[in-house]
Scaffold this motif. Structure first.
Motif, PDB file in Angstrom:
ATOM      1  N   ALA A 172       0.816  -1.206   0.000  1.00 30.18           N
ATOM      2  CA  ALA A 172       0.000   0.000   0.000  1.00 30.18           C
ATOM      3  C   ALA A 172       0.857   1.267   0.000  1.00 30.18           C
ATOM      4  O   ALA A 172       0.546   2.239  -0.704  1.00 30.18           O
ATOM      5  N   LEU A 173       1.942   1.259   0.770  1.00 27.11           N
ATOM      6  CA  LEU A 173       2.822   2.435   0.825  1.00 27.11           C
ATOM      7  C   LEU A 173       3.486   2.688  -0.526  1.00 27.11           C
ATOM      8  O   LEU A 173       3.498   3.829  -1.014  1.00 27.11           O
ATOM      9  N   SER A 175       2.488   1.708  -3.452  1.00 27.40           N
ATOM     10  CA  SER A 175       1.459   2.084  -4.414  1.00 27.40           C
ATOM     11  C   SER A 175       1.001   3.532  -4.206  1.00 27.40           C
ATOM     12  O   SER A 175       0.871   4.302  -5.166  1.00 27.40           O
ATOM     13  N   TYR A 176       0.789   3.908  -2.941  1.00 27.48           N
ATOM     14  CA  TYR A 176       0.326   5.267  -2.652  1.00 27.48           C
ATOM     15  C   TYR A 176       1.377   6.292  -3.052  1.00 27.48           C
ATOM     16  O   TYR A 176       1.045   7.355  -3.607  1.00 27.48           O
ATOM     17  N   MET A 177       2.643   6.002  -2.777  1.00 24.50           N
ATOM     18  CA  MET A 177       3.721   6.904  -3.183  1.00 24.50           C
ATOM     19  C   MET A 177       3.689   7.127  -4.697  1.00 24.50           C
ATOM     20  O   MET A 177       3.810   8.265  -5.170  1.00 24.50           O
ATOM     21  N   ASN A 178       3.533   6.049  -5.438  1.00 22.86           N
ATOM     22  CA  ASN A 178       3.506   6.180  -6.894  1.00 22.86           C
ATOM     23  C   ASN A 178       2.296   6.958  -7.377  1.00 22.86           C
ATOM     24  O   ASN A 178       2.392   7.752  -8.317  1.00 22.86           O
ATOM     25  N   HIS A 179       1.141   6.735  -6.737  1.00 29.54           N
ATOM     26  CA  HIS A 179      -0.040   7.525  -7.103  1.00 29.54           C
ATOM     27  C   HIS A 179       0.216   9.019  -6.882  1.00 29.54           C
ATOM     28  O   HIS A 179      -0.138   9.852  -7.721  1.00 29.54           O
ATOM     29  N   LEU A 180       0.805   9.351  -5.745  1.00 27.78           N
ATOM     30  CA  LEU A 180       1.110  10.756  -5.442  1.00 27.78           C
ATOM     31  C   LEU A 180       1.961  11.388  -6.533  1.00 27.78           C
ATOM     32  O   LEU A 180       1.698  12.512  -6.986  1.00 27.78           O
ATOM     33  N   ALA A 200       5.679  11.992  -0.342  1.00 25.58           N
ATOM     34  CA  ALA A 200       5.982  10.562  -0.368  1.00 25.58           C
ATOM     35  C   ALA A 200       7.065  10.228   0.653  1.00 25.58           C
ATOM     36  O   ALA A 200       6.989   9.209   1.351  1.00 25.58           O
ATOM     37  N   LEU A 203       5.682  10.262   4.149  1.00 26.21           N
ATOM     38  CA  LEU A 203       4.893   9.060   4.394  1.00 26.21           C
ATOM     39  C   LEU A 203       5.792   7.905   4.834  1.00 26.21           C
ATOM     40  O   LEU A 203       5.476   7.178   5.779  1.00 26.21           O
ATOM     41  N   ASN A 245       9.755   1.418  -6.786  1.00 26.89           N
ATOM     42  CA  ASN A 245       8.532   0.960  -6.118  1.00 26.89           C
ATOM     43  C   ASN A 245       7.840  -0.143  -6.915  1.00 26.89           C
ATOM     44  O   ASN A 245       7.333  -1.108  -6.343  1.00 26.89           O
TER      45      ASN A 245
END
Length: 322
Positions: A172-173, A175-180, A200, A203, A245
């Motif tokens: 999740a971390l 993935s979320y970093m990449n979305h950001l 990122a 986080l 990532n």
């Protein structure tokens, strides 16, 4: 001077170019740069019994300082040549930023990262088998992959605060970093997404240490630390982060750990919030034939790996096969 001071002050990075590196996808890059450090002169031909250290997600070849108590005077690894390489995808070695290829740099896997190190060792030093491989966090992904794919190429394996697969909060971390980053308007406009990179990094900071550590900081200290991490993160290359990532998110050696033949000593930290022992190192130790497991407490959580020196005698006994 401490062992860390000796290593870091007297041994400077060296550089080499791999003539041609082929990714698992079939894509190739030529003259791929490799940044590395050794505890012997880089011109030395006597590299028998080399021990390879592989750094974590945000590190480079200088991250070998994390095990300085083992490599320095009186350390369990003092008599072995230590080679620490900046991994494929990390600045200093072949990466989107170092090659200036940006998003045109081939996407890579953990296996590609391993093969990059293996090809370097062969071309630079003529090494095809090493004494041992030590990997921290994402470096542990590589160490485990190496032991699975090439089980006869090492005598011992030491995975530190890591896992054989990426699931749950870690996935999740990443993935979320990449979305950001990927959805930031600045990146879409071909500009550095400094705000997204900063967020990122913040986080990641919020999970690297134990809950007790954060609770011990007052709010002003916590805010200052977050801002410092954000400032450092804003300097990263977005494609270095995204590609790294993506490689991590695909890491899964399920059903393969039984292939490992190297004597294995695993270290885990009870307060590690990235790799909680009950979810990662404990079941991993049960899946690797004959593996030994050491768990210890550290308020530093995941970064408690820096305290591995207190197990110097145990490591020495393990390497000696006693």
């Amino acid at each position: 001077m401490s062992g860390e001071d000796v290593f870091m002050d007297e041994v400077q990075p060296s550089y080499f170019k791999i003539r041609e590196f082929q990714f698992d996808s079939g894509e190739k890059i030529r003259d791929a740069p490799v940044e590395y450090r050794t505890t012997v002169k880089p011109s030395s031909e006597d590299m028998d019994n080399a021990v390879i250290y592989i750094h974590g997600w945000s590190g480079d070849c200088s991250s070998v300082r994390r095990i300085a108590a083992l490599t320095g005077p009186g350390g369990a690894l003092e008599d072995f040549p230590i080679i620490s390489i900046s991994s494929l995808g990390s600045p200093g070695s072949a990466s989107p930023s170092t090659t200036s290829m940006g998003k045109d740099f081939p996407e890579y896997t953990i296996l590609d990262m391993v093969n990059f190190q293996r090809q370097f060792l062969n071309e630079r030093f003529g090494i095809r088998r090493v004494k041992g491989v030590i990997g921290t966090s994402m470096g542990g992904f590589q160490a485990l992959q190496w032991a699975v794919e090439y089980p006869d190429e090492m005598e011992f394996l030491m995975p530190l605060v890591t896992s054989w697969r990426v699931r749950g909060i870690n996935y999740a971390l990443f993935s979320y970093m990449n979305h950001l980053i990927e959805e930031d308007p600045e990146l879409r406009a071909s500009r550095r997404p400094e705000r997204a990179l900063s967020l990122a990094s913040m986080l990641m900071y919020l999970h690297g240490l134990s809950r007790e550590y954060y609770h011990g900081l007052d709010n002003a200290e916590l805010e200052s630390s977050m801002m410092d991490m954000g400032s450092e993160g804003s300097l990263m290359d977005p494609y270095d982060v995204i590609w790294r990532n993506r490689a991590a998110m695909k890491h899964d050696l399920s059903g393969k750990l039984e292939r490992i033949r190297a004597r294995t000593l695993i270290f885990g930290v009870n307060q590690d919030r990235y790799f909680p022992p009950e979810l990662d190192v404990i079941p991993m130790a049960q899946l690797i034939p004959g593996a030994e497991l050491v768990l210890f407490d550290s308020e530093c959580g995941h970064l408690g790996v820096n305290e591995i020196g207190k197990y110097n005698e145990l490591v020495a006994s393990f390497i000696g096969g006693d």
